[in-house]
Design a protein around this motif. Structure first.
Motif, PDB file in Angstrom:
ATOM      1  N   ALA A 252       0.380  -1.351   0.201  1.00  0.00           N
ATOM      2  CA  ALA A 252       0.123  -0.095  -0.248  1.00  0.00           C
ATOM      3  C   ALA A 252       0.647   1.403   0.441  1.00  0.00           C
ATOM      4  O   ALA A 252       0.829   2.180  -0.747  1.00  0.00           O
ATOM      5  CB  ALA A 252      -0.932  -0.042   1.066  1.00  0.00           C
ATOM      6  N   LEU A 253       1.736   1.024   0.884  1.00  0.00           N
ATOM      7  CA  LEU A 253       2.774   2.011   0.420  1.00  0.00           C
ATOM      8  C   LEU A 253       3.489   3.037  -0.540  1.00  0.00           C
ATOM      9  O   LEU A 253       4.116   3.522  -0.895  1.00  0.00           O
ATOM     10  CB  LEU A 253       4.357   1.832   1.385  1.00  0.00           C
ATOM     11  CG  LEU A 253       3.400   2.185   3.026  1.00  0.00           C
ATOM     12  CD1 LEU A 253       4.563   2.285   3.718  1.00  0.00           C
ATOM     13  CD2 LEU A 253       2.624   2.915   3.581  1.00  0.00           C
ATOM     14  N   VAL A 254       3.809   1.573  -1.309  1.00  0.00           N
ATOM     15  CA  VAL A 254       4.194   1.384  -2.485  1.00  0.00           C
ATOM     16  C   VAL A 254       3.743   1.714  -3.650  1.00  0.00           C
ATOM     17  O   VAL A 254       3.711   2.644  -4.268  1.00  0.00           O
ATOM     18  CB  VAL A 254       4.617  -0.127  -3.229  1.00  0.00           C
ATOM     19  CG1 VAL A 254       4.588   0.223  -4.860  1.00  0.00           C
ATOM     20  CG2 VAL A 254       6.029  -0.352  -1.986  1.00  0.00           C
ATOM     21  N   ALA A 255       2.451   1.736  -3.085  1.00  0.00           N
ATOM     22  CA  ALA A 255       1.315   2.067  -4.106  1.00  0.00           C
ATOM     23  C   ALA A 255       1.102   3.870  -4.407  1.00  0.00           C
ATOM     24  O   ALA A 255       0.182   4.077  -5.430  1.00  0.00           O
ATOM     25  CB  ALA A 255       0.098   1.367  -4.345  1.00  0.00           C
ATOM     26  N   GLN A 256       1.385   4.382  -3.529  1.00  0.00           N
ATOM     27  CA  GLN A 256       0.417   5.379  -2.791  1.00  0.00           C
ATOM     28  C   GLN A 256       2.240   6.001  -4.065  1.00  0.00           C
ATOM     29  O   GLN A 256       1.758   7.303  -4.097  1.00  0.00           O
ATOM     30  CB  GLN A 256       1.010   5.962  -0.727  1.00  0.00           C
ATOM     31  CG  GLN A 256       0.168   5.671  -0.419  1.00  0.00           C
ATOM     32  CD  GLN A 256       0.334   6.446   0.833  1.00  0.00           C
ATOM     33  OE1 GLN A 256      -0.918   6.083   2.046  1.00  0.00           O
ATOM     34  NE2 GLN A 256       1.503   6.251   1.207  1.00  0.00           N
ATOM     35  N   ALA A 257       3.531   6.367  -3.460  1.00  0.00           N
ATOM     36  CA  ALA A 257       4.732   6.518  -4.182  1.00  0.00           C
ATOM     37  C   ALA A 257       4.207   6.434  -5.580  1.00  0.00           C
ATOM     38  O   ALA A 257       4.411   6.995  -6.615  1.00  0.00           O
ATOM     39  CB  ALA A 257       5.756   5.518  -3.753  1.00  0.00           C
ATOM     40  N   ALA A 258       3.639   5.149  -5.874  1.00  0.00           N
ATOM     41  CA  ALA A 258       3.281   4.960  -7.421  1.00  0.00           C
ATOM     42  C   ALA A 258       2.199   5.887  -8.348  1.00  0.00           C
ATOM     43  O   ALA A 258       3.271   6.253  -9.090  1.00  0.00           O
ATOM     44  CB  ALA A 258       3.076   3.313  -8.186  1.00  0.00           C
ATOM     45  N   ASP A 259       1.443   5.939  -6.928  1.00  0.00           N
ATOM     46  CA  ASP A 259       0.410   7.056  -7.830  1.00  0.00           C
ATOM     47  C   ASP A 259       0.519   8.906  -7.895  1.00  0.00           C
ATOM     48  O   ASP A 259       0.992   9.897  -8.597  1.00  0.00           O
ATOM     49  CB  ASP A 259      -0.925   7.274  -6.388  1.00  0.00           C
ATOM     50  CG  ASP A 259      -1.361   5.880  -7.068  1.00  0.00           C
ATOM     51  OD1 ASP A 259      -1.659   5.078  -7.663  1.00  0.00           O
ATOM     52  OD2 ASP A 259      -2.236   5.808  -6.004  1.00  0.00           O
ATOM     53  N   ALA A 260       1.511   9.251  -7.353  1.00  0.00           N
ATOM     54  CA  ALA A 260       2.224  10.434  -6.920  1.00  0.00           C
ATOM     55  C   ALA A 260       3.348  10.392  -7.722  1.00  0.00           C
ATOM     56  O   ALA A 260       2.990  11.896  -9.057  1.00  0.00           O
ATOM     57  CB  ALA A 260       3.704  10.481  -5.543  1.00  0.00           C
ATOM     58  N   ALA A 261       4.484   9.680  -8.929  1.00  0.00           N
ATOM     59  CA  ALA A 261       4.501   9.068  -9.585  1.00  0.00           C
ATOM     60  C   ALA A 261       4.306   9.907 -11.256  1.00  0.00           C
ATOM     61  O   ALA A 261       4.568  10.510 -11.661  1.00  0.00           O
ATOM     62  CB  ALA A 261       5.823   7.665 -10.259  1.00  0.00           C
ATOM     63  N   ALA A 262       2.849   8.909 -11.315  1.00  0.00           N
ATOM     64  CA  ALA A 262       2.079   9.385 -11.745  1.00  0.00           C
ATOM     65  C   ALA A 262       1.521  10.564 -12.028  1.00  0.00           C
ATOM     66  O   ALA A 262       1.246  11.547 -13.437  1.00  0.00           O
ATOM     67  CB  ALA A 262       0.632   8.388 -11.602  1.00  0.00           C
ATOM     68  N   CYS A 263       1.539  11.690 -11.047  1.00  0.00           N
ATOM     69  CA  CYS A 263      -0.044  12.374 -11.172  1.00  0.00           C
ATOM     70  C   CYS A 263       2.001  13.864 -11.348  1.00  0.00           C
ATOM     71  O   CYS A 263       1.876  14.758 -12.164  1.00  0.00           O
ATOM     72  CB  CYS A 263       0.252  13.418  -9.704  1.00  0.00           C
ATOM     73  SG  CYS A 263      -0.873  12.132  -9.263  1.00  0.00           S
ATOM     74  N   LEU A 264       3.105  13.510 -10.968  1.00  0.00           N
ATOM     75  CA  LEU A 264       4.007  14.551 -11.865  1.00  0.00           C
ATOM     76  C   LEU A 264       5.070  14.162 -13.164  1.00  0.00           C
ATOM     77  O   LEU A 264       5.373  14.620 -13.555  1.00  0.00           O
ATOM     78  CB  LEU A 264       5.063  14.365 -10.873  1.00  0.00           C
ATOM     79  CG  LEU A 264       5.100  14.247  -9.504  1.00  0.00           C
ATOM     80  CD1 LEU A 264       6.194  14.089  -8.405  1.00  0.00           C
ATOM     81  CD2 LEU A 264       5.245  16.297  -8.864  1.00  0.00           C
ATOM     82  N   GLY A 265       3.833  13.263 -13.319  1.00  0.00           N
ATOM     83  CA  GLY A 265       4.457  12.448 -15.153  1.00  0.00           C
ATOM     84  C   GLY A 265       5.773  11.885 -15.102  1.00  0.00           C
ATOM     85  O   GLY A 265       6.344  11.715 -16.326  1.00  0.00           O
TER      86      GLY A 265
END
Length: 280
Positions: free
Chosen positions: A248-261
Protein backbone atom coordinates in the motif's frame (compact mmCIF):
# COMPACT_ATOMS: atom_id res chain seq x y z
CA UNK A 1 7.32 13.17 -27.65
CA UNK A 2 5.25 13.38 -24.46
CA UNK A 3 6.51 14.59 -21.10
CA UNK A 4 6.20 11.03 -19.75
CA UNK A 5 8.55 9.80 -22.48
CA UNK A 6 11.16 12.43 -21.61
CA UNK A 7 10.83 12.27 -17.82
CA UNK A 8 13.43 10.34 -15.82
CA UNK A 9 11.87 7.06 -14.64
CA UNK A 10 11.41 6.99 -10.88
CA UNK A 11 12.76 4.06 -8.91
CA UNK A 12 10.62 2.83 -6.04
CA UNK A 13 12.46 0.68 -3.54
CA UNK A 14 10.42 -1.27 -1.01
CA UNK A 15 11.97 -1.56 2.45
CA UNK A 16 9.55 -3.96 4.13
CA UNK A 17 11.11 -4.88 7.46
CA UNK A 18 14.33 -3.15 8.55
CA UNK A 19 16.49 -4.19 11.48
CA UNK A 20 14.08 -3.48 14.32
CA UNK A 21 10.40 -3.89 13.41
CA UNK A 22 8.66 -6.93 14.85
CA UNK A 23 5.28 -8.62 14.47
CA UNK A 24 4.17 -6.69 17.56
CA UNK A 25 4.62 -3.49 15.54
CA UNK A 26 2.58 -4.79 12.61
CA UNK A 27 1.46 -8.31 11.75
CA UNK A 28 2.53 -7.82 8.11
CA UNK A 29 6.21 -7.13 8.85
CA UNK A 30 7.98 -9.94 6.94
CA UNK A 31 10.43 -11.77 9.20
CA UNK A 32 10.98 -15.05 7.32
CA UNK A 33 12.20 -15.95 3.84
CA UNK A 34 8.69 -17.00 2.81
CA UNK A 35 7.14 -13.78 4.12
CA UNK A 36 9.80 -11.71 2.36
CA UNK A 37 9.04 -13.52 -0.88
CA UNK A 38 5.30 -12.87 -0.77
CA UNK A 39 5.83 -9.26 0.32
CA UNK A 40 8.32 -8.69 -2.49
CA UNK A 41 5.87 -9.99 -5.07
CA UNK A 42 3.09 -7.71 -3.78
CA UNK A 43 5.40 -4.69 -3.74
CA UNK A 44 6.62 -5.48 -7.25
CA UNK A 45 3.04 -5.67 -8.49
CA UNK A 46 2.41 -2.26 -6.86
CA UNK A 47 5.33 -0.65 -8.70
CA UNK A 48 8.58 -1.33 -6.82
CA UNK A 49 11.58 -2.36 -8.93
CA UNK A 50 13.97 -2.88 -6.01
CA UNK A 51 13.67 -4.69 -2.69
CA UNK A 52 15.80 -3.54 0.24
CA UNK A 53 15.84 -6.53 2.55
CA UNK A 54 17.03 -7.37 6.02
CA UNK A 55 17.16 -10.89 7.40
CA UNK A 56 16.63 -12.03 10.96
CA UNK A 57 17.99 -14.80 13.14
CA UNK A 58 15.80 -17.48 14.77
CA UNK A 59 14.86 -15.02 17.53
CA UNK A 60 13.84 -12.33 15.03
CA UNK A 61 16.92 -10.19 15.61
CA UNK A 62 18.91 -8.33 12.94
CA UNK A 63 21.42 -10.58 11.21
CA UNK A 64 24.08 -10.37 8.51
CA UNK A 65 24.46 -14.15 8.33
CA UNK A 66 25.40 -15.11 4.78
CA UNK A 67 23.56 -18.45 4.78
CA UNK A 68 20.37 -16.73 6.00
CA UNK A 69 20.75 -14.13 3.28
CA UNK A 70 21.17 -16.79 0.61
CA UNK A 71 18.02 -18.58 1.76
CA UNK A 72 15.99 -15.37 1.69
CA UNK A 73 17.38 -14.22 -1.65
CA UNK A 74 16.58 -17.59 -3.23
CA UNK A 75 13.00 -17.46 -1.95
CA UNK A 76 12.46 -13.90 -3.14
CA UNK A 77 14.03 -14.55 -6.52
CA UNK A 78 11.73 -17.52 -7.03
CA UNK A 79 8.75 -15.24 -6.34
CA UNK A 80 9.73 -12.23 -8.47
CA UNK A 81 12.02 -13.65 -11.14
CA UNK A 82 14.23 -10.96 -12.66
CA UNK A 83 11.65 -8.20 -12.24
CA UNK A 84 13.18 -6.83 -9.02
CA UNK A 85 16.72 -5.87 -8.09
CA UNK A 86 17.44 -7.44 -4.71
CA UNK A 87 19.44 -5.15 -2.45
CA UNK A 88 20.76 -6.47 0.86
CA UNK A 89 21.64 -4.27 3.78
CA UNK A 90 25.02 -4.21 5.49
CA UNK A 91 23.61 -2.19 8.41
CA UNK A 92 25.39 -2.44 11.73
CA UNK A 93 22.22 -1.95 13.81
CA UNK A 94 24.38 -1.75 16.96
CA UNK A 95 25.38 -5.39 16.42
CA UNK A 96 28.18 -5.42 13.84
CA UNK A 97 31.40 -3.53 13.25
CA UNK A 98 32.79 -2.40 9.90
CA UNK A 99 35.16 -5.36 9.30
CA UNK A 100 32.32 -7.87 9.73
CA UNK A 101 29.98 -5.78 7.57
CA UNK A 102 32.48 -5.65 4.72
CA UNK A 103 33.36 -9.34 5.09
CA UNK A 104 29.69 -10.29 4.71
CA UNK A 105 29.37 -8.32 1.48
CA UNK A 106 32.53 -9.87 0.04
CA UNK A 107 31.38 -13.41 0.90
CA UNK A 108 27.80 -12.95 -0.28
CA UNK A 109 28.61 -10.87 -3.38
CA UNK A 110 25.00 -9.70 -3.79
CA UNK A 111 23.47 -8.14 -6.86
CA UNK A 112 23.00 -4.92 -4.89
CA UNK A 113 23.92 -3.63 -1.44
CA UNK A 114 23.42 -0.56 0.71
CA UNK A 115 26.35 0.65 2.82
CA UNK A 116 26.32 3.34 5.48
CA UNK A 117 29.29 5.61 4.87
CA UNK A 118 29.69 6.66 8.50
CA UNK A 119 29.54 3.02 9.62
CA UNK A 120 32.49 2.08 7.40
CA UNK A 121 34.46 5.33 7.63
CA UNK A 122 36.15 4.41 10.90
CA UNK A 123 39.72 4.95 12.13
CA UNK A 124 40.50 1.23 12.14
CA UNK A 125 39.43 1.03 8.49
CA UNK A 126 41.07 4.21 7.23
CA UNK A 127 41.32 5.45 3.68
CA UNK A 128 43.21 2.33 2.65
CA UNK A 129 40.44 0.06 3.88
CA UNK A 130 37.76 2.17 2.24
CA UNK A 131 39.71 2.19 -1.04
CA UNK A 132 40.05 -1.59 -0.93
CA UNK A 133 36.36 -2.18 -0.21
CA UNK A 134 34.92 0.33 -2.66
CA UNK A 135 37.44 -0.78 -5.25
CA UNK A 136 36.23 -4.36 -4.81
CA UNK A 137 32.58 -3.28 -5.12
CA UNK A 138 33.41 -1.46 -8.36
CA UNK A 139 35.46 -4.33 -9.76
CA UNK A 140 32.75 -6.85 -8.94
CA UNK A 141 30.08 -4.50 -10.32
CA UNK A 142 27.93 -4.79 -7.22
CA UNK A 143 25.15 -2.20 -7.47
CA UNK A 144 26.02 -0.06 -4.45
CA UNK A 145 23.92 2.56 -2.69
CA UNK A 146 25.75 4.75 -0.19
CA UNK A 147 23.66 5.79 2.82
CA UNK A 148 24.12 9.38 3.99
CA UNK A 149 22.52 10.73 7.16
CA UNK A 150 23.18 14.44 6.72
CA UNK A 151 24.89 16.98 4.47
CA UNK A 152 28.17 16.44 6.36
CA UNK A 153 28.09 12.79 5.27
CA UNK A 154 27.53 13.93 1.69
CA UNK A 155 30.48 16.32 1.85
CA UNK A 156 32.66 13.53 3.25
CA UNK A 157 31.59 11.27 0.38
CA UNK A 158 32.47 13.96 -2.12
CA UNK A 159 35.88 14.43 -0.49
CA UNK A 160 36.60 10.70 -0.71
CA UNK A 161 35.61 10.77 -4.38
CA UNK A 162 37.87 13.77 -5.13
CA UNK A 163 40.79 12.16 -3.32
CA UNK A 164 40.43 8.98 -5.35
CA UNK A 165 39.77 6.87 -2.25
CA UNK A 166 36.50 5.87 -3.87
CA UNK A 167 36.97 5.06 -7.57
CA UNK A 168 34.76 6.13 -10.44
CA UNK A 169 31.80 3.76 -10.67
CA UNK A 170 28.00 4.08 -10.95
CA UNK A 171 27.35 4.66 -7.26
CA UNK A 172 23.94 5.82 -6.03
CA UNK A 173 23.07 7.67 -2.84
CA UNK A 174 20.37 7.42 -0.19
CA UNK A 175 19.48 10.59 1.70
CA UNK A 176 18.06 9.69 5.12
CA UNK A 177 15.64 12.29 6.43
CA UNK A 178 15.74 12.01 10.20
CA UNK A 179 16.79 9.33 12.65
CA UNK A 180 15.57 6.10 14.19
CA UNK A 181 13.81 7.46 17.28
CA UNK A 182 10.43 7.17 18.94
CA UNK A 183 7.93 9.51 17.32
CA UNK A 184 10.30 10.62 14.56
CA UNK A 185 8.53 12.51 11.77
CA UNK A 186 10.62 13.56 8.81
CA UNK A 187 9.83 16.70 6.85
CA UNK A 188 10.13 17.37 3.11
CA UNK A 189 12.31 20.35 4.04
CA UNK A 190 14.87 17.86 5.39
CA UNK A 191 15.74 17.19 1.75
CA UNK A 192 16.98 20.73 1.11
CA UNK A 193 20.47 20.47 2.69
CA UNK A 194 21.13 17.29 0.73
CA UNK A 195 19.92 18.67 -2.58
CA UNK A 196 21.85 21.90 -2.03
CA UNK A 197 25.10 20.03 -1.35
CA UNK A 198 24.69 17.40 -4.05
CA UNK A 199 27.00 18.42 -6.88
CA UNK A 200 27.74 15.03 -8.41
CA UNK A 201 26.02 12.97 -11.03
CA UNK A 202 25.02 10.13 -8.70
CA UNK A 203 21.30 9.35 -8.70
CA UNK A 204 19.76 9.72 -5.28
CA UNK A 205 16.85 8.29 -3.35
CA UNK A 206 15.35 9.33 -0.04
CA UNK A 207 13.89 7.49 2.89
CA UNK A 208 11.89 9.15 5.66
CA UNK A 209 10.41 8.30 9.03
CA UNK A 210 6.83 8.29 10.22
CA UNK A 211 3.49 9.24 8.69
CA UNK A 212 5.09 12.07 6.69
CA UNK A 213 7.05 9.53 4.63
CA UNK A 214 4.72 10.00 1.66
CA UNK A 215 5.01 13.80 1.68
CA UNK A 216 8.79 13.42 1.65
CA UNK A 217 8.55 10.92 -1.21
CA UNK A 218 6.46 13.34 -3.26
CA UNK A 219 9.00 16.10 -2.67
CA UNK A 220 11.85 13.81 -3.74
CA UNK A 221 9.96 12.75 -6.85
CA UNK A 222 9.26 16.37 -7.76
CA UNK A 223 12.96 17.21 -7.39
CA UNK A 224 14.03 14.38 -9.70
CA UNK A 225 15.00 11.90 -7.01
CA UNK A 226 13.88 8.36 -6.25
CA UNK A 227 12.10 6.93 -3.22
CA UNK A 228 12.38 4.16 -0.69
CA UNK A 229 9.22 3.39 1.27
CA UNK A 230 8.02 0.64 3.54
CA UNK A 231 7.56 -0.65 7.05
CA UNK A 232 11.26 -0.29 7.86
CA UNK A 233 10.66 3.39 8.65
CA UNK A 234 6.90 3.95 8.50
CA UNK A 235 3.67 2.05 9.09
CA UNK A 236 1.14 4.69 8.03
CA UNK A 237 -0.63 5.81 4.90
CA UNK A 238 -0.68 9.46 3.85
CA UNK A 239 -4.06 9.97 5.56
CA UNK A 240 -2.57 8.85 8.88
CA UNK A 241 -4.27 5.46 8.99
CA UNK A 242 -2.34 2.26 9.54
CA UNK A 243 -1.21 0.76 6.26
CA UNK A 244 -2.53 -2.79 5.72
CA UNK A 245 0.73 -3.95 4.14
CA UNK A 246 3.93 -2.69 2.51
CA UNK A 247 2.44 -2.75 -0.98
CA UNK A 248 0.00 0.00 0.00
CA UNK A 249 2.91 2.36 0.68
CA UNK A 250 4.47 1.45 -2.66
CA UNK A 251 1.16 2.09 -4.43
CA UNK A 252 0.98 5.59 -2.92
CA UNK A 253 4.44 6.39 -4.27
CA UNK A 254 3.51 5.01 -7.69
CA UNK A 255 0.43 7.25 -7.75
CA UNK A 256 2.58 10.27 -6.90
CA UNK A 257 4.97 9.46 -9.75
CA UNK A 258 2.05 9.27 -12.16
CA UNK A 259 0.76 12.65 -10.99
CA UNK A 260 4.19 14.15 -11.63
CA UNK A 261 4.45 12.60 -15.08
CA UNK A 262 7.28 10.26 -14.13
CA UNK A 263 7.14 6.67 -15.36
CA UNK A 264 8.23 3.95 -12.96
CA UNK A 265 11.70 2.52 -13.41
CA UNK A 266 11.98 -1.20 -14.08
CA UNK A 267 14.59 -3.58 -12.76
CA UNK A 268 15.99 -4.04 -16.26
CA UNK A 269 16.35 -0.27 -16.68
CA UNK A 270 18.16 -0.08 -13.36
CA UNK A 271 20.55 -2.85 -14.34
CA UNK A 272 21.17 -1.32 -17.77
CA UNK A 273 21.91 2.12 -16.28
CA UNK A 274 24.32 0.53 -13.82
CA UNK A 275 26.16 -1.35 -16.56
CA UNK A 276 26.30 1.76 -18.73
CA UNK A 277 27.98 3.64 -15.93
CA UNK A 278 31.07 1.48 -16.40
CA UNK A 279 31.50 2.41 -20.04
CA UNK A 280 31.57 6.17 -19.58
Amino acid sequence: MTSTETAVPMLITAAPNGAYKQAADHAAVPLTAAALASTAKACMDAGAAMLHLHVRDAQGRHSLDVATYREALAAVRAAVGSEMVLQVTSEAAKVYQAPAQMAMVRELRPEAVSVGLRELDQPDIGDAGLASFFGWLAAERVMTQVILYDAADLLRWQALRRAGVVPDAPWSLLFVLGRYSVGQRSSPSDLLPFVGAHTGAEPWSMCAFGPTEHACAVAAAALGGHVRVGFENNLFLKDGSLAPHNAALVAQAADAAACLGRPLATADQLRAAHALGYSN
